[in-house]
Design an enzyme around this catalytic site. Structure first.
Site, PDB file in Angstrom:
ATOM      1  N   ASP A 147       0.794  -1.223   0.000  1.00  0.00           N
ATOM      2  CA  ASP A 147       0.000   0.000   0.000  1.00  0.00           C
ATOM      3  C   ASP A 147       0.828   1.277   0.000  1.00  0.00           C
ATOM      4  O   ASP A 147       0.345   2.337  -0.360  1.00  0.00           O
ATOM      5  CB  ASP A 147      -0.806   0.029   1.312  1.00  0.00           C
TER       6      ASP A 147
HETATM    7  C1  GLC Z   1      -1.964  -3.707   5.235  1.00  0.00           C
HETATM    8  C2  GLC Z   1      -3.179  -3.654   4.337  1.00  0.00           C
HETATM    9  C3  GLC Z   1      -3.020  -4.540   3.109  1.00  0.00           C
HETATM   10  C4  GLC Z   1      -1.708  -4.264   2.447  1.00  0.00           C
HETATM   11  C5  GLC Z   1      -0.558  -4.376   3.414  1.00  0.00           C
HETATM   12  C6  GLC Z   1       0.759  -3.998   2.813  1.00  0.00           C
HETATM   13  O1  GLC Z   1      -1.888  -4.917   5.891  1.00  0.00           O
HETATM   14  O2  GLC Z   1      -4.332  -4.076   5.020  1.00  0.00           O
HETATM   15  O3  GLC Z   1      -4.076  -4.313   2.226  1.00  0.00           O
HETATM   16  O4  GLC Z   1      -1.565  -5.185   1.394  1.00  0.00           O
HETATM   17  O5  GLC Z   1      -0.786  -3.513   4.496  1.00  0.00           O
HETATM   18  O6  GLC Z   1       0.852  -2.658   2.523  1.00  0.00           O
END
Ligand code: GLC
Length: 800
Positions: free
Chosen positions: A488
C-alpha cells in the site's frame, strides 16, 4: 508467561494480570453482531457494519487507555466501597496479580485488600473473574448464535463470612450509530440522543424517529432499583468512569436522555448471605422489531438457558475447527493450527480490516485484496460462505477488469480504485475455492460488474482481471504499478504514469497459470493453451528485466529507475518479489535458491523477515508513503507478518523444511508468549507487523488481529509445511517438515470425506515421499484423487 498462558484443554488464553502491555482483545459474534472486548472489558459492538451501525461508543487513543466498554460496578452499601468486576474502569490500586489462574477458586475469602483478577478469552466468549472484598464475580460475555445481541452473565458469590448488601451498576455508552458522524458533528449529535426505559429494559432510540427502523436495547433479568440513561447524571459533572457519581453515592437518577449523551446503566440491589451466589444476566442487543426484544430478553432470563446457549456456541466452534486437526511433535504448532490460527482466520474473514483496536471501523470496509486473501485461509472451514463473499467482491469489479478497493458490508457499495493488484487476487481466491470444493461450475455463475447493470460469468470476470494487467503495462512491458500494489505504501504514481510493479507481474504470471488449469477443467482447451503461453511470456519478461543478480528487483519507478536493486542506496532488497518469484513459478531453481539465500542474508532476523533493507532514512517522493515511516516501522523495513509466509512457502517449494520452519516459528504468536514485554500484543494471534532491526524497539508488534498474516500463515503451515493441500483433482499430501520430526498425524475434512493421515519420517528428511498408501493400497505420486461417495479415507505416507 508473565501475563498469561494457554489453557489447551479449554481452548482458552488465560490472562492472569490486567495490566497487559496493550489491551489483549477477543471478538465475539461471527455473523451480523460483532463485539470487540478487551481483557478488562473495554471495546465496542456493531451490527454488520462498524461505521454505519455502531452500537457502543469507543474512544480510540483515549487517556486513560482502553475506555468505553461493558462495565459492571459493585458497591458495598454498608461501607460505600466500590470496584469493577473487570478491573477497569475503577482500577483497584491495591490489585495484586494471581500468578496461577488455577488457584483462584481455592481462595476462601481473599484478603480484603487484594483484588484478584483473571480473564479467559475463549472461542467466541470472554470470561472475567474478580475477587475483592470477599466478593467473587465471574462475568461471561458472549454473542449467542443466531441472535443480534451480546449476553453478559455475571455470577456473584459472597465468599465472606458476613451477609452482604450490594448494588450492581451496569454501564454502556451508546454510539449514535454512524461512528464517523458521532466523532465529528457535535452540533447535530449532541441533540439527537433519545432513550426510553420500560421495566428493566433501556432502549436507545436516537434516530429511531426518522425511519422507525433500528434501535438498541440493554436489559437485565432482575427488577431494577433505578437507572440512568443520560451520561452526566451517571458520572456527575466532570465525572469519569473510574468514580461515577451514581456508584459513589449508591443511587441512580432515573435520567432519560433527550439530547446529549445517551448511556445505559441499571442499578440492581443484591443481598447475599454468606456463601450465597446470585446471577445477573444483561442483554445488549440490536433490533429492528420491538416485539422481538421481549423474546430475546426472556430467552436469556435464566442461567440454565444462558449456559445452554453458551454450550451451543462452543459446539459450533468445535464444529468449525473440526475440518483440520493435527498432532505434530511441536505443541505450539498443534495449538496454533488446531485452535488459534483457525480462529483468527475466521475473524479476518468476517471483518476484513474494518474494526479492530487499531482499525477504527470507519475508514475501511471489506478490502478487495484483503478479503480475497482472507477467503484462502478460511475456505476449508465453510466454503459456502466463501462462495458468497467472492460473489460480493466480484460485484465490485469494473467491467474493464480492475476493481473497487473496498466495499461497505452493509450496503455492499464499493469505493476506491487505482490499485494495480486488487483484481488479480480474485483469480487466486476463485482458484482456491474451486480446489477446495471441486465446484468448477462456479466459473459459469453470472455476477454483476460494478454498478450492477451488466453481468458476466466468474470466468469472464477473471479473464478481464488478467487482461487488465496484461494490457496496462509500462516501458519494461510489466504491469503499471498504479497508486500502489499489494504494498500500500509503495506509491510511485508520477507525472509519467509509467511506474511498473514486478510483484504484480509475478502475480499475473501465477494467475495465468491458475487460469490455464481452470480453463482446462472447464473444458476450454484453447484458453488453457493461451493462458499457459501467457504465463511463459510474462515469466520470461520478468526474468529478462527484473533479475538483479542475486534477487528480483521490486519495481521500476516513474523515471524507469529500479526500486529494490543493488543499485539503490536504500531499499536495496524487498521481500515480496523474492517470495512471489517462487510462488508464481517465475524463478528457475537456481534463481529461486539465490533469491531465498539473499532473503536469509539481508532480511531475516530472530523475530522474522523484514520487508526491505536497508530501511529508508529519508523521504523519497518518487516512492511515496513507504518512506514516511521511521526506519523499521510498517512497510519501511518492519517485519511484515503477512508476506513472511510467502517466503516460508517458497522455502517449502524448494524443499528446505528446516529453514521454512525456522521462519514459521520466528513470527508464530505462541512464541511471543515468551517475550510479552518486547512483543506487547496478544500472544494468540498474528499481528500486522513487528518493528524491524532498524528501529529501537526491534521486536515490538503492532496492529493485532485483522491482518492477512492469519490466512497466509495458516496456508504456510497447513498446506506447505504439513503439506495437506487441496488441489483441483483431489487432496495432495506434500510435507516439507523439519528434519528432526519423526512425522505427524492429521485429520482433514475435504469435499465431505474425512482423511486420516499419518506421515512417517524414518530417514529424517525435509521433503519427499517414498511411499503413500490410501486405504491400504499403494498409489503413485502424492495426490489422492477425489472419489465422490467416499466418507472416510486412511492415508499413510512415508517420507524419504
Ligand atoms: C496492510 C493492508 C493490506 C496491504 C498491506 C501492505 O496490511 O491491510 O491491504 O496489502 O498492508 O501494505
Amino acid at each position: 508467561m508473565k501475563y498469561g498462558y494457554f489453557d489447551k484443554e479449554k481452548k482458552e488464553y488465560v490472562i492472569t494480570r490486567p495490566d497487559t502491555p496493550l489491551p489483549w482483545i477477543n471478538y465475539l459474534g461471527c455473523e451480523e453482531y460483532c463485539a470487540l472486548i478487551s481483557n478488562t472489558a473495554g471495546g465496542y459492538s456493531f451490527y454488520k457494519d462498524p461505521k454505519e451501525r455502531r452500537i457502543l461508543r469507543y474512544r480510540y487513543n483515549n487517556i486513560p487507555y482502553d475506555r468505553g466498554g461493558r462495565y459492571l460496578y459493585l458497591r458495598d452499601n454498608k461501607s460505600g466501597i466500590f470496584w469493577s468486576a473487570t478491573w477497569q474502569p475503577v482500577i483497584m490500586p491495591t490489585a495484586k496479580w494471581s500468578e496461577n489462574g488455577n488457584s483462584l477458586f481455592s481462595i476462601p475469602e481473599g484478603k480484603k485488600e487484594d483484588y484478584i483478577y483473571e480473564c479467559r478469552h475463549g472461542l467466541g466468549y470472554t470470561k472475567i473473574t474478580s475477587i475483592y472484598n470477599g466478593i467473587h464475580t465471574i462475568t461471561t460475555y458472549f454473542v449467542p448464535l443466531k441472535e443480534n445481541c451480546e449476553v453478559w452473565m455475571m455470577e456473584i458469590k459472597n465468599n465472606s463470612l458476613q451477609d452482604r448488601d450490594l448494588s450492581i451498576f451496569s454501564f454502556v455508552e451508546f454510539c449514535l450509530w454512524d461512528a464517523l458522524n458521532d466523532m465529528t458533528d457535535y452540533q447535530y449529535n449532541l441533540n439527537i440522543g433519545e432513550t426510553a426505559v420500560e421495566e428493566s429494559i433501556i432502549y436507545h432510540l436516537s434516530r429511531y424517529r426518522v425511519e422507525r427502523k433500528y434501535f438498541a436495547y440493554f436489559s437485565v433479568n432482575q427488577k431494577i432499583e433505578g437507572y440512568d440513561t443520560q451520561r452526566e447524571d451517571f458520572l456527575g459533572r466532570y465525572g469519569d468512569l473510574s468514580s461515577p457519581r451514581a456508584v459513589r453515592e449508591g443511587k441512580s437518577n432515573n435520567s432519560i436522555a433527550c439530547g446529549w449523551a445517551p448511556v445505559g446503566s441499571h442499578n440492581v440491589r443484591v443481598h447475599l448471605k454468606s456463601g450465597e451466589t446470585k446471577v445477573l444476566i444483561f442483554v445488549l442487543g440490536y433490533s429492528e422489531d420491538k416485539n422481538d426484544v421481549k423474546r430475546v430478553v426472556q430467552k436469556f432470563s435464566t442461567k440454565e438457558n444462558t449456559l445452554k446457549e453458551l454450550e451451543n456456541l462452543k459446539n459450533a466452534w468445535d464444529e468449525n475447527l473440526s475440518k483440520l486437526w493435527v498432532n505434530t511433535p511441536d505443541e505450539d504448532v498443534n495449538l496454533m493450527v488446531n485452535v488459534w490460527n483457525q480462529y483468527q482466520c475466521r475473524t479476518t474473514f468476517n471483518w476484513s480490516r474494518s474494526a479492530s483496536y487499531y482499525e477504527s471501523g470507519i475508514g475501511r470496509g471489506m478490502g478487495f485484496r484483503d478479503s480475497n486473501q482472507d477467503t484462502m485461509g478460511f475456505v476449508y472451514q465453510i466454503p459456502d460462505k466463501v462462495r458468497e463473499r467472492i460473489i460480493d467482491l466480484a460485484s465490485t469489479q469494473f467491467e474493464r477488469g480492475d476493481a473497487r478497493h473496498q466495499y461497505s458490508p452493509l450496503t455492499k457499495k464499493g469505493n476506491g480504485e487505482g490499485y494495480s493488484d486488487d483484481h488479480l487476487w480474485l483469480v487466486y481466491s476463485v482458484a482456491s475455492y474451486i480446489k477446495e470444493t471441486g465446484d468448477i461450475k462456479f466459473l459459469s455463475h453470472k455476477v454483476p460488474y460494478e454498478g450492477g447493470k451488466k453481468k458476466g460469468t466468474i470466468y469472464e470476470h477473471l479473464q478481464k482481471a488478467i487482461n487488465f494487467s496484461l494490457k496496462n503495462v509500462g516501458p519494461h512491458k510489466l504491469p503499471l504499478a498504479g497508486f500502489a500494489d499489494w504494498n500500500d505504501c509503495l506509491n510511485m504514481l508520477g507525472p509519467n504514469k509509467q511506474a511498473e510493479s514486478v510483484m504484480v507481474a509475478q502475480m499475473l504470471a501465477g494467475a495465468c497459470l491458475e487460469m490455464s488449469k481452470m480453463a482446462s477443467l472447464a473444458g476450454k482447451k484453447s484458453d488453457a493453451v493461451k493462458y499457459e503461453k501467457l504465463y511463459k511470456k510474462v515469466k520470461d519478461q520478468i526474468n529478462k528485466v527484473a533479475w538483479d543478480g542475486e534477487w528480483y528487483i521490486r519495481a521500476f519507478d516513474d523515471n524507469k529507475k529500479p526500486v529494490g536493486s543493488k543499485k539503490n542506496k536504500e531499499g536495496k532488497i524487498f521481500l515480496e518479489t523474492q517470495g512471489w518469484a517462487i510462488l508464481a513459478q517465475v524463478a528457475d531453481k537456481d534463481r529461486a535458491i539465490k533469491c531465498l539465500d539473499s532473503v536469509k542474508k539481508h532480511l531475516a532476523t530472530k523475530y522474522g523477515i523484514m520487508i526491505l533493507q536497508p530501511s529508508f532514512s529519508k523521504f523519497y517522493p518518487e516512492l511515496g508513503s513507504i518512506s514516511i515511516y521511521p526506519p523499521g516501522l510498517k512497510e519501511n523495513g518492519a517485519i511484515f507478518c503477512h508476506p513472511n509466509p510467502w517466503i516460508i512457502i517458497a522455502e517449502c517449494m524448494v524443499g528446505r523444511g528446516d529453514q521454512a520452519f525456522e521462519y514459521y516459528k520466528a513470527i508464530a504468536p505462541s512464541e511471543k508468549n515468551k517475550i510479552p514485554d518486547i512483543h506487547k500484543l496478544e500472544p494468540y494471534v498474528y499481528c500486522q507487523m513487528i518493528a524491524g532491526k532498524d528501529h529501537k524497539d526491534f521486536g515490538e508488534g503492532k496492529n493485532s488481529w485483522l491482518t492477512g498474516s492469519a490466512a497466509w500463515n495458516f496456508i504456510a503451515i497447513s498446506q506447505w509445511i504439513l503439506g495437506i493441500r487441496a488441489d483441483y483433482e483431489g487432496l495432495r499430501i506434500d510435507p516439507c517438515i523439519p528434519s528432526s520430526w519423526d512425522g505427524f498425524e492429521a485429520k482433514r475434512t475435504f469435499r465431505g470425506c474425512e482423511y486420516h493421515i499419518k506421515v512417517f519420517n524414518p530417514n529424517k528428511v525435509n521433503k519427499g515421499i517414498i511411499s503413500m498408501k490410501v486405504d491400504g493400497k499403494e498409489i503413485e505420486g502424492n495426490l489422492i484423487p477425489y472419489v465422490k461417495s467416499r466418507k472416510q479415507c486412511f492415508v499413510e505416507v512415508v517420507m524419504g
